[in-house]
Design an enzyme around this catalytic site. Sequence first.
Site, PDB file in Angstrom:
ATOM      1  N   PRO A 196       0.791  -1.231   0.000  1.00 29.81           N
ATOM      2  CA  PRO A 196       0.000   0.000   0.000  1.00 29.81           C
ATOM      3  C   PRO A 196       0.829   1.290   0.000  1.00 29.81           C
ATOM      4  CG  PRO A 196      -0.160  -1.147   2.112  1.00 29.81           C
ATOM      5  CD  PRO A 196       0.510  -2.077   1.148  1.00 29.81           C
ATOM      6  N   ASN A 197       0.329   2.227  -0.738  1.00 30.87           N
ATOM      7  CA  ASN A 197       0.861   3.603  -0.851  1.00 30.87           C
ATOM      8  C   ASN A 197       2.126   3.718  -1.689  1.00 30.87           C
ATOM      9  OD1 ASN A 197      -1.163   4.960   0.765  1.00 30.87           O
ATOM     10  ND2 ASN A 197      -0.273   3.883   2.516  1.00 30.87           N
ATOM     11  N   ARG A 213       5.025  12.105  -3.152  1.00 32.42           N
ATOM     12  CA  ARG A 213       4.897  12.564  -1.766  1.00 32.42           C
ATOM     13  C   ARG A 213       6.113  12.086  -0.969  1.00 32.42           C
ATOM     14  NH1 ARG A 213       0.511  14.012  -3.554  1.00 32.42           N
ATOM     15  NH2 ARG A 213      -1.621  13.685  -2.855  1.00 32.42           N
ATOM     16  N   TYR A 220      11.341   8.702   1.135  1.00 36.22           N
ATOM     17  CA  TYR A 220      11.360   7.609   0.160  1.00 36.22           C
ATOM     18  C   TYR A 220      12.039   7.951  -1.166  1.00 36.22           C
ATOM     19  CZ  TYR A 220       8.126   5.565   3.483  1.00 36.22           C
ATOM     20  OH  TYR A 220       7.572   5.071   4.624  1.00 36.22           O
ATOM     21  N   ASN A 269       7.783  -5.864  -1.440  1.00 31.96           N
ATOM     22  CA  ASN A 269       7.835  -4.791  -0.453  1.00 31.96           C
ATOM     23  C   ASN A 269       6.413  -4.695   0.101  1.00 31.96           C
ATOM     24  OD1 ASN A 269       7.901  -2.543   1.115  1.00 31.96           O
ATOM     25  ND2 ASN A 269       8.937  -1.241  -0.384  1.00 31.96           N
ATOM     26  N   ALA A 315       3.381  -1.026   4.626  1.00 39.76           N
ATOM     27  CA  ALA A 315       2.878  -1.027   6.016  1.00 39.76           C
ATOM     28  C   ALA A 315       2.404  -2.408   6.459  1.00 39.76           C
ATOM     29  CB  ALA A 315       1.758  -0.012   6.150  1.00 39.76           C
ATOM     30  N   HIS A 320       4.296  -4.781   8.956  1.00 43.63           N
ATOM     31  CA  HIS A 320       4.231  -4.678  10.411  1.00 43.63           C
ATOM     32  C   HIS A 320       2.884  -5.105  10.983  1.00 43.63           C
ATOM     33  CE1 HIS A 320       7.643  -2.325   9.201  1.00 43.63           C
ATOM     34  NE2 HIS A 320       6.864  -1.418   8.622  1.00 43.63           N
ATOM     35  N   ASP A 370       1.051 -15.681   6.292  1.00 42.73           N
ATOM     36  CA  ASP A 370       0.528 -17.046   6.153  1.00 42.73           C
ATOM     37  C   ASP A 370       0.480 -17.466   4.687  1.00 42.73           C
ATOM     38  OD1 ASP A 370       0.242 -17.267   8.868  1.00 42.73           O
ATOM     39  OD2 ASP A 370      -1.945 -17.081   8.889  1.00 42.73           O
ATOM     40  N   GLU A 406      12.113 -10.140   0.974  1.00 43.48           N
ATOM     41  CA  GLU A 406      11.428  -8.935   1.472  1.00 43.48           C
ATOM     42  C   GLU A 406      12.354  -7.736   1.281  1.00 43.48           C
ATOM     43  OE1 GLU A 406      10.669  -9.225   5.672  1.00 43.48           O
ATOM     44  OE2 GLU A 406      10.135  -7.102   5.837  1.00 43.48           O
ATOM     45  N   HIS A 438      12.792  -3.288   1.431  1.00 42.10           N
ATOM     46  CA  HIS A 438      12.288  -1.983   1.874  1.00 42.10           C
ATOM     47  C   HIS A 438      13.198  -0.891   1.359  1.00 42.10           C
ATOM     48  CE1 HIS A 438       9.356  -3.788   4.500  1.00 42.10           C
ATOM     49  NE2 HIS A 438      10.300  -4.651   4.864  1.00 42.10           N
ATOM     50  N   LEU A 439      12.587   0.210   0.968  1.00 45.71           N
ATOM     51  CA  LEU A 439      13.361   1.377   0.526  1.00 45.71           C
ATOM     52  C   LEU A 439      14.151   1.957   1.695  1.00 45.71           C
ATOM     53  CD1 LEU A 439      10.320   2.859  -1.338  1.00 45.71           C
ATOM     54  CD2 LEU A 439      12.436   2.198  -2.503  1.00 45.71           C
ATOM     55  N   SER A 440      13.465   2.138   2.815  1.00 48.13           N
ATOM     56  CA  SER A 440      14.090   2.756   3.986  1.00 48.13           C
ATOM     57  C   SER A 440      14.650   1.667   4.908  1.00 48.13           C
ATOM     58  CB  SER A 440      13.056   3.603   4.741  1.00 48.13           C
ATOM     59  OG  SER A 440      11.990   2.783   5.211  1.00 48.13           O
ATOM     60  N   ARG A 481      14.053   3.416  12.053  1.00 49.34           N
ATOM     61  CA  ARG A 481      12.884   4.301  12.118  1.00 49.34           C
ATOM     62  C   ARG A 481      12.067   4.044  13.395  1.00 49.34           C
ATOM     63  NH1 ARG A 481       9.913   4.348   6.508  1.00 49.34           N
ATOM     64  NH2 ARG A 481       8.969   6.179   7.511  1.00 49.34           N
ATOM     65  N   ARG A 485       8.060   0.000  13.320  1.00 51.18           N
ATOM     66  CA  ARG A 485       8.518  -0.525  12.016  1.00 51.18           C
ATOM     67  C   ARG A 485       9.628  -1.566  12.181  1.00 51.18           C
ATOM     68  NH1 ARG A 485       6.187   3.094   8.213  1.00 51.18           N
ATOM     69  NH2 ARG A 485       5.990   5.172   9.119  1.00 51.18           N
TER      70      ARG A 485
END
Length: 150
Positions: free
Chosen positions: A11-12, A19, A24, A75, A78, A81, A88, A99, A101-103, A108, A112
């Site tokens: 998501p996002n 943004r 990011y 990725n 959210a 977490h 599952d 897995e 992640h950008l950050s 953080r 997270r």
Amino acid sequence: MAFKVLVLHGPNLNLLGQREPRVYGQVTLETINQSLHNLAESLGVTLECLQSNHEGVLVDAIQGAPSHAQGILINPAAYTHTSVAIRDAIAAVSLPTVEVHLSNIHQRESFRHHSYIAPVALGQIAGFGAESYLLGLRALVAHLQKVASA
Ligand code: CA2
């Protein structure tokens, strides 16, 4: 055998480049997907990329992956977490999953730091911006090739 990798963006991530560039970066999801396709071509694999803001859509994509893909690059954003459902699904299909992640999620906020996905993933790469995805794809393809040649 030419491997196919399912690339999932949570998501996002469709907002990338529009943004929060300080967190990011300026890169768009389209650019990340294009870079992944370029790398995939040089590695001799093919990709299918999907972004969704909906947990169930991601679960359905993971459940369907074994019919056409040999590995998953994700990725979960959210959902990393929060989502027992995505964890599952990954455990159920037992396809090698990386897995990304950008950050650096461990640098953080404390919420997270925990990933529901990490225990069912081959590994986690975080903190390298868009490069995390490319490192993740290299790691996944190296794993697939190693297993296939064993
Ligand atoms: O660092 C990552 O890749 C994350 O998976 C990104 C997620 C965040 O919830 C994770 O903790 C770490 C957030 C993705 C949201 O992306 C946006 C992009 C532009 C503007 C707003 C959000």
